[in-house]
Write a protein that holds these residues in place. Sequence first.
Motif, PDB file in Angstrom:
ATOM      1  N   GLU A  21       9.352  -5.454   7.861  1.00  0.00           N
ATOM      2  CA  GLU A  21       8.881  -4.524   6.824  1.00  0.00           C
ATOM      3  C   GLU A  21       8.648  -3.136   7.418  1.00  0.00           C
ATOM      4  O   GLU A  21       8.946  -2.127   6.801  1.00  0.00           O
ATOM      5  CB  GLU A  21       7.593  -5.064   6.211  1.00  0.00           C
ATOM      6  N   LEU A  22       8.107  -3.093   8.647  1.00  0.00           N
ATOM      7  CA  LEU A  22       7.848  -1.799   9.304  1.00  0.00           C
ATOM      8  C   LEU A  22       9.143  -1.100   9.671  1.00  0.00           C
ATOM      9  O   LEU A  22       9.232   0.128   9.644  1.00  0.00           O
ATOM     10  CB  LEU A  22       6.999  -2.032  10.558  1.00  0.00           C
ATOM     11  N   SER A  23      10.154  -1.893  10.020  1.00  0.00           N
ATOM     12  CA  SER A  23      11.486  -1.371  10.338  1.00  0.00           C
ATOM     13  C   SER A  23      11.480  -0.404  11.519  1.00  0.00           C
ATOM     14  O   SER A  23      12.104   0.655  11.482  1.00  0.00           O
ATOM     15  CB  SER A  23      12.097  -0.682   9.104  1.00  0.00           C
ATOM     16  N   VAL A  24      10.762  -0.779  12.567  1.00  0.00           N
ATOM     17  CA  VAL A  24      10.728   0.014  13.803  1.00  0.00           C
ATOM     18  C   VAL A  24      11.411  -0.805  14.890  1.00  0.00           C
ATOM     19  O   VAL A  24      10.905  -1.848  15.307  1.00  0.00           O
ATOM     20  CB  VAL A  24       9.280   0.366  14.202  1.00  0.00           C
ATOM     21  N   LEU A  25      12.557  -0.338  15.352  1.00  0.00           N
ATOM     22  CA  LEU A  25      13.378  -1.101  16.281  1.00  0.00           C
ATOM     23  C   LEU A  25      12.673  -1.355  17.601  1.00  0.00           C
ATOM     24  O   LEU A  25      12.811  -2.433  18.187  1.00  0.00           O
ATOM     25  CB  LEU A  25      14.700  -0.366  16.509  1.00  0.00           C
ATOM     26  N   ARG A  26      11.906  -0.386  18.071  1.00  0.00           N
ATOM     27  CA  ARG A  26      11.195  -0.556  19.343  1.00  0.00           C
ATOM     28  C   ARG A  26      10.239  -1.749  19.275  1.00  0.00           C
ATOM     29  O   ARG A  26      10.177  -2.573  20.192  1.00  0.00           O
ATOM     30  CB  ARG A  26      10.422   0.729  19.656  1.00  0.00           C
ATOM     31  N   GLN A  27       9.504  -1.845  18.194  1.00  0.00           N
ATOM     32  CA  GLN A  27       8.569  -2.960  18.021  1.00  0.00           C
ATOM     33  C   GLN A  27       9.327  -4.282  17.881  1.00  0.00           C
ATOM     34  O   GLN A  27       8.874  -5.332  18.336  1.00  0.00           O
ATOM     35  CB  GLN A  27       7.697  -2.732  16.777  1.00  0.00           C
ATOM     36  N   ALA A  28      10.478  -4.219  17.225  1.00  0.00           N
ATOM     37  CA  ALA A  28      11.304  -5.428  17.049  1.00  0.00           C
ATOM     38  C   ALA A  28      11.738  -5.971  18.410  1.00  0.00           C
ATOM     39  O   ALA A  28      11.700  -7.187  18.653  1.00  0.00           O
ATOM     40  CB  ALA A  28      12.519  -5.114  16.187  1.00  0.00           C
ATOM     41  N   MET A  88       4.255   9.190 -19.614  1.00  0.00           N
ATOM     42  CA  MET A  88       3.661   8.670 -18.378  1.00  0.00           C
ATOM     43  C   MET A  88       2.241   9.190 -18.193  1.00  0.00           C
ATOM     44  O   MET A  88       1.338   8.439 -17.809  1.00  0.00           O
ATOM     45  CB  MET A  88       4.532   9.067 -17.171  1.00  0.00           C
ATOM     46  N   GLU A  89       2.036  10.463 -18.501  1.00  0.00           N
ATOM     47  CA  GLU A  89       0.694  11.048 -18.381  1.00  0.00           C
ATOM     48  C   GLU A  89      -0.276  10.376 -19.342  1.00  0.00           C
ATOM     49  O   GLU A  89      -1.429  10.107 -19.000  1.00  0.00           O
ATOM     50  CB  GLU A  89       0.752  12.556 -18.661  1.00  0.00           C
ATOM     51  N   ARG A  90       0.214  10.112 -20.559  1.00  0.00           N
ATOM     52  CA  ARG A  90      -0.635   9.493 -21.575  1.00  0.00           C
ATOM     53  C   ARG A  90      -1.051   8.077 -21.153  1.00  0.00           C
ATOM     54  O   ARG A  90      -2.166   7.633 -21.412  1.00  0.00           O
ATOM     55  CB  ARG A  90       0.105   9.455 -22.909  1.00  0.00           C
ATOM     56  N   LYS A  91      -0.137   7.369 -20.503  1.00  0.00           N
ATOM     57  CA  LYS A  91      -0.429   5.999 -20.064  1.00  0.00           C
ATOM     58  C   LYS A  91      -1.106   5.942 -18.694  1.00  0.00           C
ATOM     59  O   LYS A  91      -1.466   4.862 -18.218  1.00  0.00           O
ATOM     60  CB  LYS A  91       0.877   5.189 -19.988  1.00  0.00           C
ATOM     61  N   GLY A  92      -1.267   7.111 -18.081  1.00  0.00           N
ATOM     62  CA  GLY A  92      -1.893   7.126 -16.762  1.00  0.00           C
ATOM     63  C   GLY A  92      -0.986   6.630 -15.657  1.00  0.00           C
ATOM     64  O   GLY A  92      -1.447   6.184 -14.610  1.00  0.00           O
ATOM     65  N   ILE A  93       0.333   6.716 -15.900  1.00  0.00           N
ATOM     66  CA  ILE A  93       1.310   6.255 -14.900  1.00  0.00           C
ATOM     67  C   ILE A  93       1.690   7.422 -14.010  1.00  0.00           C
ATOM     68  O   ILE A  93       2.085   8.487 -14.493  1.00  0.00           O
ATOM     69  CB  ILE A  93       2.570   5.677 -15.580  1.00  0.00           C
ATOM     70  N   GLN A  94       1.568   7.242 -12.710  1.00  0.00           N
ATOM     71  CA  GLN A  94       1.910   8.300 -11.765  1.00  0.00           C
ATOM     72  C   GLN A  94       3.177   7.954 -11.001  1.00  0.00           C
ATOM     73  O   GLN A  94       3.401   6.791 -10.648  1.00  0.00           O
ATOM     74  CB  GLN A  94       0.766   8.522 -10.778  1.00  0.00           C
ATOM     75  N   LYS A  95       3.981   8.974 -10.783  1.00  0.00           N
ATOM     76  CA  LYS A  95       5.198   8.774 -10.003  1.00  0.00           C
ATOM     77  C   LYS A  95       4.830   8.557  -8.540  1.00  0.00           C
ATOM     78  O   LYS A  95       4.007   9.279  -7.976  1.00  0.00           O
ATOM     79  CB  LYS A  95       6.105  10.001 -10.141  1.00  0.00           C
ATOM     80  N   THR A  96       5.445   7.561  -7.926  1.00  0.00           N
ATOM     81  CA  THR A  96       5.204   7.291  -6.507  1.00  0.00           C
ATOM     82  C   THR A  96       5.802   8.421  -5.676  1.00  0.00           C
ATOM     83  O   THR A  96       6.997   8.724  -5.796  1.00  0.00           O
ATOM     84  CB  THR A  96       5.851   5.958  -6.078  1.00  0.00           C
ATOM     85  N   PRO A  97       4.999   9.082  -4.850  1.00  0.00           N
ATOM     86  CA  PRO A  97       5.537  10.198  -4.058  1.00  0.00           C
ATOM     87  C   PRO A  97       6.520   9.703  -3.001  1.00  0.00           C
ATOM     88  O   PRO A  97       6.334   8.637  -2.416  1.00  0.00           O
ATOM     89  CB  PRO A  97       4.301  10.822  -3.415  1.00  0.00           C
ATOM     90  N   GLY A  98       7.576  10.480  -2.779  1.00  0.00           N
ATOM     91  CA  GLY A  98       8.545  10.119  -1.747  1.00  0.00           C
ATOM     92  C   GLY A  98       7.907  10.172  -0.369  1.00  0.00           C
ATOM     93  O   GLY A  98       7.196  11.118  -0.040  1.00  0.00           O
ATOM     94  N   CYS A  99       8.168   9.157   0.438  1.00  0.00           N
ATOM     95  CA  CYS A  99       7.555   9.064   1.763  1.00  0.00           C
ATOM     96  C   CYS A  99       8.593   8.534   2.747  1.00  0.00           C
ATOM     97  O   CYS A  99       9.277   7.544   2.466  1.00  0.00           O
ATOM     98  CB  CYS A  99       6.343   8.132   1.702  1.00  0.00           C
ATOM     99  N   SER A 100       8.726   9.194   3.887  1.00  0.00           N
ATOM    100  CA  SER A 100       9.661   8.757   4.923  1.00  0.00           C
ATOM    101  C   SER A 100       8.938   8.633   6.256  1.00  0.00           C
ATOM    102  O   SER A 100       8.057   9.441   6.566  1.00  0.00           O
ATOM    103  CB  SER A 100      10.822   9.747   5.064  1.00  0.00           C
ATOM    104  N   LEU A 101       9.314   7.603   7.014  1.00  0.00           N
ATOM    105  CA  LEU A 101       8.680   7.341   8.307  1.00  0.00           C
ATOM    106  C   LEU A 101       9.724   7.391   9.410  1.00  0.00           C
ATOM    107  O   LEU A 101      10.863   6.963   9.211  1.00  0.00           O
ATOM    108  CB  LEU A 101       8.013   5.966   8.319  1.00  0.00           C
ATOM    109  N   VAL A 102       9.317   7.919  10.558  1.00  0.00           N
ATOM    110  CA  VAL A 102      10.184   7.918  11.726  1.00  0.00           C
ATOM    111  C   VAL A 102       9.341   7.544  12.942  1.00  0.00           C
ATOM    112  O   VAL A 102       8.202   7.995  13.083  1.00  0.00           O
ATOM    113  CB  VAL A 102      10.878   9.296  11.918  1.00  0.00           C
ATOM    114  N   ASP A 103       9.872   6.668  13.787  1.00  0.00           N
ATOM    115  CA  ASP A 103       9.151   6.188  14.968  1.00  0.00           C
ATOM    116  C   ASP A 103       9.554   7.018  16.183  1.00  0.00           C
ATOM    117  O   ASP A 103      10.739   7.209  16.450  1.00  0.00           O
ATOM    118  CB  ASP A 103       9.484   4.706  15.195  1.00  0.00           C
ATOM    119  N   LEU A 104       8.542   7.506  16.906  1.00  0.00           N
ATOM    120  CA  LEU A 104       8.826   8.314  18.086  1.00  0.00           C
ATOM    121  C   LEU A 104       7.734   8.092  19.126  1.00  0.00           C
ATOM    122  O   LEU A 104       6.551   8.291  18.846  1.00  0.00           O
ATOM    123  CB  LEU A 104       8.899   9.803  17.725  1.00  0.00           C
ATOM    124  N   ARG A 105       8.144   7.666  20.298  1.00  0.00           N
ATOM    125  CA  ARG A 105       7.235   7.491  21.438  1.00  0.00           C
ATOM    126  C   ARG A 105       5.963   6.715  21.063  1.00  0.00           C
ATOM    127  O   ARG A 105       4.844   7.237  21.162  1.00  0.00           O
ATOM    128  CB  ARG A 105       6.863   8.846  22.045  1.00  0.00           C
TER     129      ARG A 105
END
Length: 815
Positions: A456-463, A673-690
């Motif tokens: 799930e983490l998708s970090v090759l170093r940890q793998a 969406m605003e009326r129903k209180g539904i929020q768009k999931t913000p885009g998030c990207s992860l990168v593994d370094l050192r």
Amino acid sequence: MSFPLLASSGTPLAPPPPTAAIPRPPPSLAQRVHIPPHIYKHPTAILLKLCNSMKELHQILPQIIKNGLYNEHLFETKLVSLFTKYGSLNDATKVFDFAKLKNEPMYHTMLKGHTHYSSLDCSLGFYARLRYDNVTPVIYNFNYLLKACADNFDVLKGKQVHAQLILHGFSDSLFAMTSVVNLYAKCGMVGDAYKMFDRMPERDLVCWNTVISGYAQNGMPKRALELVVRMQEEEGGNRPDSVTVVSILPACAAIGSLRVGKSIHGYVFRNGFESLVNVLTALVDMYAKCGSVDIARLVFDRMDSKTVVSLNAMIDGYARNGYYDEALILFRRMLDEGYKPTNVTIMSTLHACGESKNIELGQYVHELVNQLGLGSNVAVVNSLISMYCKCQRVDIAAELFENLKERTLVSWNAMILGYAQNGCVMDALTHFCEMHLQNIKPDSFTMVSVSTALAELSVLRQAKWIHGFSVRTCLDRNVFVATALVDMYAKCGAVHTARKLFDMMDDRHVTTWNAMIDGYGTHGFGKEAVELFEEMRKGHVKPNDITFLCVISACSHSGFVEKGRNYFALMQEEYSLEPSMDHYGAMVDLIGRAGRLSEAWNFIDNMPISPGLNVYGAMLGACKIHKNVDLGEKAADKLFDLDPDDGGYHVLLANMYATASMWKKVAKVRTMMERKGIQKTPGCSLVDLRNEVHTFYSGSTSHPQSEKIYVYLEKLFDRIKAAGYIPDTDSIHDVEDDVQEQLLKSHSEKLAIAFGLLNTSAGTTIHIRKNLRVCGDCHTATKYISLVMKREIIVRDMHRFHHFKDGACSCGDYW
């Protein structure tokens, strides 16, 4: 004061209990005691003879004292016998210790009482006292002691008792040696049990049953069944009785041999065992574990009288085979009929609650656990932890885990897997490290759980780290651990490493094939996935429903529409597998993604079951890709009828309208969406370094290197524009052109890629993990970045992998 055994006995056994008042020197034993007729025929003596309960005994005691009979040998002997019989060992000890004349039967009775109602050490201590007092042991003494050692799984003390048995000349006794066989079998030393068995000059049915049960209970079911055959074939062979049947039915279940199980059922019927509750319960358990739940229920319903064990077998059978509602219905019926649940009942019911996500009933069972006094039972608490994790209440599971005083390996495994399944990857890894620091040795289940978290983490170093750990602990040889490693490497972007591990495996489970086929599919290597599936079909491992889901999805990602259609038909026609909702969703995705939207809609209309969320979701996604607003709106209407509050589908509909430049409808969806209180999931990207995972959100400036990243992006965009990149601004409305381009530049994956380029040397592959689907502009931009920077960039989004290299993507722009 201690009482050593005979000098020839070797290692001394435990000392007698400290509370025992032992006179010195050893007393002379009463051989024969004359009992006067008036004592023997006294009404109180007759009452003692007729006594049937502890309550009656307490009513008789005052009469004994009143008549001054408490010092009479007859009454002392009888009281010792009755007190031990009814479990009051303390009272028996008091009578025994103050008896002036002690005969050998009193010692034997007391020893029997200790083995039944006291600790093993106290039992062995009393045996030491028995020998100190010059009492000659009888064969029953050793049988009781050996059984106590077996019940406590204490093979060391059991061996000492075995030695005493031999010293006193009972090694040729069939009765005594059967107890020795039972000791070694129960302590897991089935090889030693068989040696004892094989040396016996004669064997009766009890002895055969003991060794057969030993093999069945120690994970050697085939050997147990072989011994049943041999038992009948030997000269003067024994016919299996009900005990034999109860012993070997679990062996049939263990090897999944329904045919043998049915033949035993026939034997049960022919020999009149069908009225025995324990035999019928064993049949219910066997059928359920062999997957024949309907037959198990038939046997269960025909039982004239049911016990809690029978109900447990049926509830567990339902839960084990995925009939969770039926398991919970039977559990409620059990409570209604006044049966008291055991820890086994609770664990099976919690399993059904967890798998069916029935947290309401799960919480009720939790309350019941406390009422039944099972809150300190580690196995029950482990089941509660697992149930709460599966019901996505990992917070309650964590609280239970923290309050658990005696954690077992199963406790740690349940918590680690629970964190992994709920997306709490770092918590899972933290607990694994803490477990390691506490010198708790992991097993194959631990490694599978940790590998799942790292996938799930998708970090090759940890793998690579967890792979090395598996190798060092020799757990990588386990087929399930190896399968988890294959899956982990595939999900960490290293699909070729995954294939190397797959090829190195001597034994492959169906899940191993599924993991590799799915790995190829999510990486866009549809050709390799199909070839591997065809190779699987030629071998001895039979594809299951998950295999077909993986290969159809692989065909979908690569545009192999006809192959996917053929496999969908094949699973039903050749393998007799009924498609699930996931299969139908994959088929809609396969057809719709290829642009055959009308055909996809017709497929939905002709489904034999009512379409679910994933089916209409796949249709809406295909309509967004191919800008078919009419069908997209129809799919969205169906989705909102099924789940009006799912934010992901609202965003997908808005994106479809934006792709078609229908801005008023985009605004309408966003208002909804605003009326129903539904929020768009913000885009998030992860990168593994050192050894550190860096997180980027779209438009964020919180990272320490943000200023450098944005400056670098300006230069990078100039280079890729010169190479032919044109920003796709169609999805952005109501802002100036330069602002549109600036918004595109600040997408999370572009920030992560820029950070990776800034902080790694030339030629290093950059791995990015994104929580949403890669947008069209980022996909195009990343292709050009890979071209101008001469880098391979691997991006894992919420659906699949994209391998960008030399200006091209592994998906072939088909995603």
